[in-house]
Motif scaffolding. Structure first.
Motif, PDB file in Angstrom:
ATOM      1  N   GLY A  12      38.930  40.478  40.407  1.00 35.54           N
ATOM      2  CA  GLY A  12      40.316  40.321  40.859  1.00 35.54           C
ATOM      3  C   GLY A  12      40.342  39.804  42.284  1.00 35.54           C
ATOM      4  N   CYS A  13      39.994  38.486  42.418  1.00 38.14           N
ATOM      5  CA  CYS A  13      39.841  37.907  43.759  1.00 38.14           C
ATOM      6  C   CYS A  13      41.155  37.270  44.224  1.00 38.14           C
ATOM      7  CB  CYS A  13      38.708  36.870  43.780  1.00 38.14           C
ATOM      8  SG  CYS A  13      38.267  36.406  45.466  1.00 38.14           S
ATOM      9  N   TYR A  15      44.469  38.250  47.266  1.00 44.49           N
ATOM     10  CA  TYR A  15      44.652  38.296  48.728  1.00 44.49           C
ATOM     11  C   TYR A  15      43.533  39.105  49.395  1.00 44.49           C
ATOM     12  CZ  TYR A  15      47.026  39.132  53.217  1.00 44.49           C
ATOM     13  OH  TYR A  15      47.346  39.213  54.558  1.00 44.49           O
ATOM     14  N   VAL A  16      43.284  40.292  48.895  1.00 44.41           N
ATOM     15  CA  VAL A  16      42.232  41.151  49.457  1.00 44.41           C
ATOM     16  C   VAL A  16      40.850  40.616  49.079  1.00 44.41           C
ATOM     17  CG1 VAL A  16      41.151  43.435  49.298  1.00 44.41           C
ATOM     18  CG2 VAL A  16      43.635  43.233  49.578  1.00 44.41           C
ATOM     19  N   THR A  35      38.791  35.585  38.413  1.00 43.51           N
ATOM     20  CA  THR A  35      40.229  35.347  38.329  1.00 43.51           C
ATOM     21  C   THR A  35      40.610  35.272  36.862  1.00 43.51           C
ATOM     22  OG1 THR A  35      42.009  33.784  38.900  1.00 43.51           O
ATOM     23  CG2 THR A  35      39.853  32.832  38.417  1.00 43.51           C
ATOM     24  N   ARG A  40      42.674  28.396  39.521  1.00 44.80           N
ATOM     25  CA  ARG A  40      42.215  28.953  40.798  1.00 44.80           C
ATOM     26  C   ARG A  40      40.693  28.817  40.948  1.00 44.80           C
ATOM     27  NH1 ARG A  40      42.972  34.388  42.405  1.00 44.80           N
ATOM     28  NH2 ARG A  40      42.793  33.504  44.511  1.00 44.80           N
ATOM     29  N   ARG A  55      39.093  38.544  32.227  1.00 43.61           N
ATOM     30  CA  ARG A  55      40.129  39.580  32.110  1.00 43.61           C
ATOM     31  C   ARG A  55      39.400  40.919  32.042  1.00 43.61           C
ATOM     32  NH1 ARG A  55      44.854  37.295  31.861  1.00 43.61           N
ATOM     33  NH2 ARG A  55      45.805  39.367  31.994  1.00 43.61           N
ATOM     34  N   GLY A  56      39.859  41.874  32.761  1.00 40.73           N
ATOM     35  CA  GLY A  56      39.129  43.134  32.950  1.00 40.73           C
ATOM     36  C   GLY A  56      38.824  43.897  31.690  1.00 40.73           C
ATOM     37  N   SER A  75      39.428  44.948  42.811  1.00 44.51           N
ATOM     38  CA  SER A  75      40.659  44.709  43.597  1.00 44.51           C
ATOM     39  C   SER A  75      41.677  43.956  42.752  1.00 44.51           C
ATOM     40  CB  SER A  75      40.308  43.919  44.862  1.00 44.51           C
ATOM     41  OG  SER A  75      39.591  42.735  44.531  1.00 44.51           O
ATOM     42  N   ILE A  76      41.726  44.367  41.471  1.00 45.41           N
ATOM     43  CA  ILE A  76      42.713  43.754  40.586  1.00 45.41           C
ATOM     44  C   ILE A  76      44.101  44.231  40.981  1.00 45.41           C
ATOM     45  CG2 ILE A  76      41.349  43.328  38.509  1.00 45.41           C
ATOM     46  CD1 ILE A  76      42.075  46.151  37.631  1.00 45.41           C
ATOM     47  N   GLU A  86      47.330  47.604  31.113  1.00 47.15           N
ATOM     48  CA  GLU A  86      46.283  46.629  30.776  1.00 47.15           C
ATOM     49  C   GLU A  86      45.468  46.280  32.021  1.00 47.15           C
ATOM     50  OE1 GLU A  86      45.725  41.994  30.453  1.00 47.15           O
ATOM     51  OE2 GLU A  86      47.511  42.688  29.362  1.00 47.15           O
ATOM     52  N   THR A  91      41.109  47.977  32.321  1.00 45.71           N
ATOM     53  CA  THR A  91      39.968  47.414  33.054  1.00 45.71           C
ATOM     54  C   THR A  91      39.013  48.523  33.487  1.00 45.71           C
ATOM     55  OG1 THR A  91      41.277  45.545  33.844  1.00 45.71           O
ATOM     56  CG2 THR A  91      39.292  46.080  35.087  1.00 45.71           C
ATOM     57  N   SER A 113      46.240  52.884  45.315  1.00 41.82           N
ATOM     58  CA  SER A 113      47.460  52.964  46.106  1.00 41.82           C
ATOM     59  C   SER A 113      47.846  54.411  46.408  1.00 41.82           C
ATOM     60  CB  SER A 113      48.601  52.312  45.319  1.00 41.82           C
ATOM     61  OG  SER A 113      49.845  52.621  45.906  1.00 41.82           O
ATOM     62  N   LEU A 162      45.394  52.745  49.164  1.00 40.98           N
ATOM     63  CA  LEU A 162      45.937  51.853  50.196  1.00 40.98           C
ATOM     64  C   LEU A 162      47.414  52.092  50.475  1.00 40.98           C
ATOM     65  CD1 LEU A 162      43.315  50.327  49.216  1.00 40.98           C
ATOM     66  CD2 LEU A 162      44.513  48.230  49.784  1.00 40.98           C
ATOM     67  N   ARG A 170      51.052  37.365  54.929  1.00 43.50           N
ATOM     68  CA  ARG A 170      51.869  38.485  54.431  1.00 43.50           C
ATOM     69  C   ARG A 170      52.363  39.295  55.619  1.00 43.50           C
ATOM     70  NH1 ARG A 170      49.218  41.561  49.204  1.00 43.50           N
ATOM     71  NH2 ARG A 170      48.943  39.723  47.883  1.00 43.50           N
TER      72      ARG A 170
END
Ligand SMILES: NC(=O)c1ccc[n+]([C@@H]2O[C@H](COP(=O)([O-])OP(=O)(O)OC[C@H]3O[C@@H](n4cnc5c(N)ncnc54)[C@H](OP(=O)(O)O)[C@@H]3O)[C@@H](O)[C@H]2O)c1
Length: 276
Positions: A12-13, A15-16, A35, A40, A55-56, A75-76, A86, A91, A113, A162, A170
């Motif tokens: 999951g590449c 922003y982070v 991705t 991308r 896909r995870g 980091s998805i 999903e 994942t 989070s 996070l 951002r």
């Protein structure tokens, strides 16, 4: 810092993930990124050693991608609220499954989070505080953490909770600019917890270097209130101030002051300890 031949994969590449890919390459790691969006791939190929479409919940693709990897950054991020299960839970379940029976992976670092703490009416919470998600997506995030923590005992699992992410591209004014000059529900006293991209990258690499495991809140040293934050943003950017309608309940379901003491006690010092 010694250059070490380590292979790292960023599942999951976004922003982070892109910022971590850059850091890990600077550290001498061989970096694979993933991705779900074919268009991308060229951009990601330019900032990594290998860019994969993945896909995870695709077990065979994930198992192949994890070959000879030592550290995994998960980091998805769900593109919308309808696909949380999903994206995060499926994942995580697939990842834990494909690490069996044996794997070269030594550590998983996951960017979760603080939403799992739910609404605490502004009270302080730490990693010892039981989670109390306020909605089904919060429950999915809490379950995702437990699934990852149940991974093979040979794999160290580091869960970061996070705060809201801000940083280049951002900026807080980009996130909140539209609120300027409006009236918001509540009195602005609810807590908000933020973390700068630099410290997300810094903490993730600190966790890798020191082989952290367990749950760590990844937020700034001092939460702000939403009122203080919006007042500062409007003043900084000469925007019309926000007003509050205290007769209306606040619209924010995560009113908790999140402590980052544990991460600091582990030795990580934030580059951006506060917003202002
Ligand atoms: N944004 C915030 O304020 C905030 C707050 C707390 C926690 N977080 C967490 O921080 C992490 C990083 O956030 P971010 O802003 O970097 O996210 P982002 O920019 O949206 O990137 C998310 C990445 O996950 C990938 N992805 C989405 N669904 C997937 C799936 N089913 N399988 C595999 N990959 C998938 C996306 O693929 P594509 O490349 O195809 O788009 C993208 O590369 C996320 O875990 C997020 O939950 C964010």
């Amino acid at each position: 810092m010694s250059k070490e031949r380590m292979n790292g994969i960023i599942i999951g590449c976004g922003y982070v993930g892109k910022a971590v890919a850059q850091r890990w390459r600077e550290q001498g790691l061989t970096v694979t990124v993933t991705t779900t969006t074919p268009t991308r791939l060229p951009e990601l190929a330019s900032l990594s050693d290998q860019a994969l479409l993945l896909r995870g919940h695709d077990a065979s693709a994930l198992r192949a991608a994890l070959q000879d990897q030592q550290v995994v950054l998960l980091s998805i991020g769900a593109p919308n609220a309808q696909v949380y299960r999903e994206t995060y839970l499926d994942t995580a379940k697939t990842l834990v499954q494909v690490l069996q029976p044996a794997t070269s992976v030594r550590q998983i670092i996951y960017t979760g989070s603080y939403a799992v703490y739910g609404d605490r009416q502004g009270a302080w919470v730490s990693e010892e505080t039981p989670v109390a998600p306020v909605n089904s997506n919060g429950e999915i995030l809490a379950e995702t953490e437990q699934v990852l923590l149940s991974a093979s005992p040979t794999v160290r699992v580091c869960i970061f909770r996070l705060g809201g992410i801000y940083g280049p591209e951002r900026e807080l004014v980009k996130i909140f600019g539209r609120a300027a000059g409006t009236t918001r529900p509540g009195d602005g006293s609810d807590a908000s917890n933020w973390i700068h991209l630099d410290d997300i990258v810094g903490a993730i690499d600190f966790a890798r270097i020191h082989q952290l495991q367990g749950i760590y809140n990844l937020v700034q040293n001092q939460p702000t209130t939403t009122g203080e934050l919006l007042t500062w943003i409007c003043r900084e950017h000469r925007l019309p101030p926000v007003t509050w309608d205290a007769s209306q309940p606040s619209s924010r379901p995560y009113n908790a002051r999140v402590s980052n003491e544990k991460l600091r006690a582990a030795g990580y010092q934030l580059a951006h300890p506060t917003i202002f």
